[in-house]
Motif scaffolding. Structure first.
Motif, PDB file in Angstrom:
ATOM      1  N   GLY A 106       0.959  52.771 -27.251  1.00 50.46           N
ATOM      2  CA  GLY A 106       0.224  53.388 -26.268  1.00 50.46           C
ATOM      3  C   GLY A 106      -0.035  52.711 -24.899  1.00 50.46           C
ATOM      4  O   GLY A 106      -0.166  53.371 -23.925  1.00 50.46           O
ATOM      5  N   MET A 107      -0.038  51.579 -25.220  1.00 46.62           N
ATOM      6  CA  MET A 107      -0.317  50.620 -23.881  1.00 46.62           C
ATOM      7  C   MET A 107       0.985  50.869 -23.041  1.00 46.62           C
ATOM      8  O   MET A 107       0.841  50.764 -21.799  1.00 46.62           O
ATOM      9  CB  MET A 107      -0.452  49.139 -24.131  1.00 46.62           C
ATOM     10  N   ALA A 127       0.583  52.189 -19.285  1.00 51.81           N
ATOM     11  CA  ALA A 127       1.192  51.581 -18.143  1.00 51.81           C
ATOM     12  C   ALA A 127       2.021  52.144 -17.380  1.00 51.81           C
ATOM     13  O   ALA A 127       1.892  52.203 -16.082  1.00 51.81           O
ATOM     14  CB  ALA A 127       1.898  50.130 -18.762  1.00 51.81           C
ATOM     15  N   ILE A 128       2.933  53.163 -17.788  1.00 48.10           N
ATOM     16  CA  ILE A 128       3.992  53.838 -17.246  1.00 48.10           C
ATOM     17  C   ILE A 128       2.946  55.091 -16.417  1.00 48.10           C
ATOM     18  O   ILE A 128       3.436  55.284 -15.177  1.00 48.10           O
ATOM     19  CB  ILE A 128       5.046  54.381 -18.133  1.00 48.10           C
ATOM     20  N   LYS A 129       2.213  55.509 -17.008  1.00 45.58           N
ATOM     21  CA  LYS A 129       1.347  56.463 -16.474  1.00 45.58           C
ATOM     22  C   LYS A 129       0.529  55.799 -15.352  1.00 45.58           C
ATOM     23  O   LYS A 129       0.251  56.646 -14.195  1.00 45.58           O
ATOM     24  CB  LYS A 129       0.285  57.230 -17.623  1.00 45.58           C
ATOM     25  N   ASP A 177       8.963  53.018 -28.605  1.00 48.57           N
ATOM     26  CA  ASP A 177       8.296  54.148 -28.914  1.00 48.57           C
ATOM     27  C   ASP A 177       7.315  54.496 -27.705  1.00 48.57           C
ATOM     28  O   ASP A 177       7.418  55.862 -27.377  1.00 48.57           O
ATOM     29  CB  ASP A 177       7.134  53.936 -29.962  1.00 48.57           C
ATOM     30  N   GLY A 178       6.810  53.500 -27.159  1.00 50.02           N
ATOM     31  CA  GLY A 178       6.025  53.986 -25.791  1.00 50.02           C
ATOM     32  C   GLY A 178       6.939  54.302 -24.799  1.00 50.02           C
ATOM     33  O   GLY A 178       6.440  55.460 -24.179  1.00 50.02           O
ATOM     34  N   SER A 200      -4.377  44.001 -22.604  1.00 47.65           N
ATOM     35  CA  SER A 200      -4.870  44.913 -23.713  1.00 47.65           C
ATOM     36  C   SER A 200      -5.634  46.057 -23.384  1.00 47.65           C
ATOM     37  O   SER A 200      -6.017  46.841 -24.232  1.00 47.65           O
ATOM     38  CB  SER A 200      -5.041  44.251 -24.981  1.00 47.65           C
ATOM     39  N   ARG A 201      -6.063  45.880 -21.944  1.00 46.24           N
ATOM     40  CA  ARG A 201      -7.083  46.712 -21.673  1.00 46.24           C
ATOM     41  C   ARG A 201      -6.643  47.932 -20.872  1.00 46.24           C
ATOM     42  O   ARG A 201      -6.479  47.570 -19.614  1.00 46.24           O
ATOM     43  CB  ARG A 201      -8.298  46.146 -21.238  1.00 46.24           C
ATOM     44  N   VAL A 202      -6.965  49.189 -21.160  1.00 44.17           N
ATOM     45  CA  VAL A 202      -6.148  50.196 -20.188  1.00 44.17           C
ATOM     46  C   VAL A 202      -6.868  50.136 -18.831  1.00 44.17           C
ATOM     47  O   VAL A 202      -6.293  50.478 -17.812  1.00 44.17           O
ATOM     48  CB  VAL A 202      -6.437  51.560 -20.871  1.00 44.17           C
ATOM     49  N   GLU A 203      -8.041  49.835 -18.710  1.00 45.22           N
ATOM     50  CA  GLU A 203      -8.786  49.732 -17.225  1.00 45.22           C
ATOM     51  C   GLU A 203      -8.191  48.729 -16.536  1.00 45.22           C
ATOM     52  O   GLU A 203      -8.070  48.656 -15.242  1.00 45.22           O
ATOM     53  CB  GLU A 203     -10.446  49.759 -17.500  1.00 45.22           C
TER      54      GLU A 203
END
Length: 321
Positions: free
Chosen positions: A25-26, A30-32, A52-53, A269-272
């Motif tokens: 998911g990370m 990150a790519i997004k 997978d990501g 590990s934090r999307v923000e």
């Protein structure tokens, strides 16, 4: 062969210590967020999840494989020439790609081989289930490992090869025997460990330099290899500059790293935090700011085998003087 400065994005997403359950998911997030440079390694234990990501991102139309710069690293137990390709092919299979943009010798430390089918990643201890588990060194010349790394380029499995955690003497030696010159030197570097002479030496050899742990102590506090009080982000000089340029302390430190000519691979590990760490290209630090941050140097190395191998694995094995 050297990595062109515009070929590898100057800010990458570091994948060390990201929990397996969060990794895919990370990576996709990150790519997004705009990352195109992913820094992985067999020893991180999450390359299958990284793969997978990557697949999720490609399926969502966020990128193509060709848009990405993928770095991975040869682990210590695969230094014997007959095991180098095996290790690389395992990484390729886990990442779900047919080539790497960059493959690095992770440490100038050769350990006794552990078959992939027996334990993967092998980590540092040869026999963890024994009554007296040991870190077992294997006397493999670095030149032999490098020859096998060169063969990966010739086979088309990797585009560039390089080294991590080398000192000046090892770099001089490598440049003397390498038929395919290293493209990259990856080292720990942050304001507490500027490694200015080593960076200058690498650049004189036309090697690109990547700084891991570019924010310093953060990744090492939970490992009890650093204290929270050692965070460079709390230094008054960093805070003052951050207020003046209206950026976060982390952005200031990452900008310092990029502006001195190194790539940086912050881990989060934090999307923000993903967007924050990437948003460092629309401002510059003054010469005085650069000097003031560099003067925080105290030669404080957090990732030092001469310390952690003895503490965690019962073997004194320094690679830095």
């Amino acid at each position: 062969m050297s990595v062109k400065q515009d070929a590898m994005p100057a800010v990458g997403f570091g994948l060390w210590k990201i929990d397996k359950s969060d990794t895919a998911g990370m990576v996709c997030q990150a790519i997004k967020a705009g990352y195109r440079h992913l820094d992985s390694a067999a020893d991180y234990g999450n390359e299958a999840e990284v793969g997978d990501g990557i697949r999720q991102a490609i399926e969502q139309g966020l990128c193509t494989r060709q848009d990405l710069w993928l770095t991975s690293k040869l682990w210590n137990t695969f230094h014997r020439p007959e095991h180098v390709r095996e290790a690389c092919e395992k990484t390729l299979a886990d990442l779900g790609v047919d080539y790497l943009d960059l493959y690095l010798v992770h440490f100038p430390i050769a350990l006794k081989y552990v078959p992939i089918g027996e334990r993967y990643p092998p980590e540092w201890i040869f026999n963890p289930d024994d009554d007296n588990p040991e870190m077992v060194v294997d006397p493999v010349p670095l030149s032999e490992t490098w020859r096998a790394m060169e063969a990966l380029v010739q086979a088309g499995l990797v585009r560039n090869i390089g080294v991590c955690n080398y000192n000046s003497a090892l770099l001089h030696d490598l440049m003397a025997y390498a038929s395919i010159k290293p493209a990259m030197l990856q080292i720990e570097s942050h304001p507490y460990l500027t490694q200015a002479r080593l960076v200058r030496l690498a650049q004189s050899y036309e090697l690109a330099v990547t700084a891991f742990s570019p924010l310093g102590a953060g990744s090492y506090v939970e490992l009890e290899m650093a204290s929270q009080q050692e965070s460079v982000l709390g230094q008054s000089v960093v805070l003052d500059i951050a207020r003046r340029v209206q950026r976060t302390p982390a952005q200031v430190v990452l900008r310092w790293g990029v502006q001195r000519g190194t790539a940086v691979i912050p881990k989060t590990s934090r999307v923000e935090r993903l967007a924050e760490n990437l948003a460092i290209f629309d401002f510059e630090l003054s010469d005085d700011d650069m000097v003031a941050i560099s003067e925080l140097n105290r030669n404080r190395r957090f990732n030092d085998p001469g310390t952690f191998c003895e503490q965690a694995f019962g073997r004194f094995y320094p690679i830095y003087d």
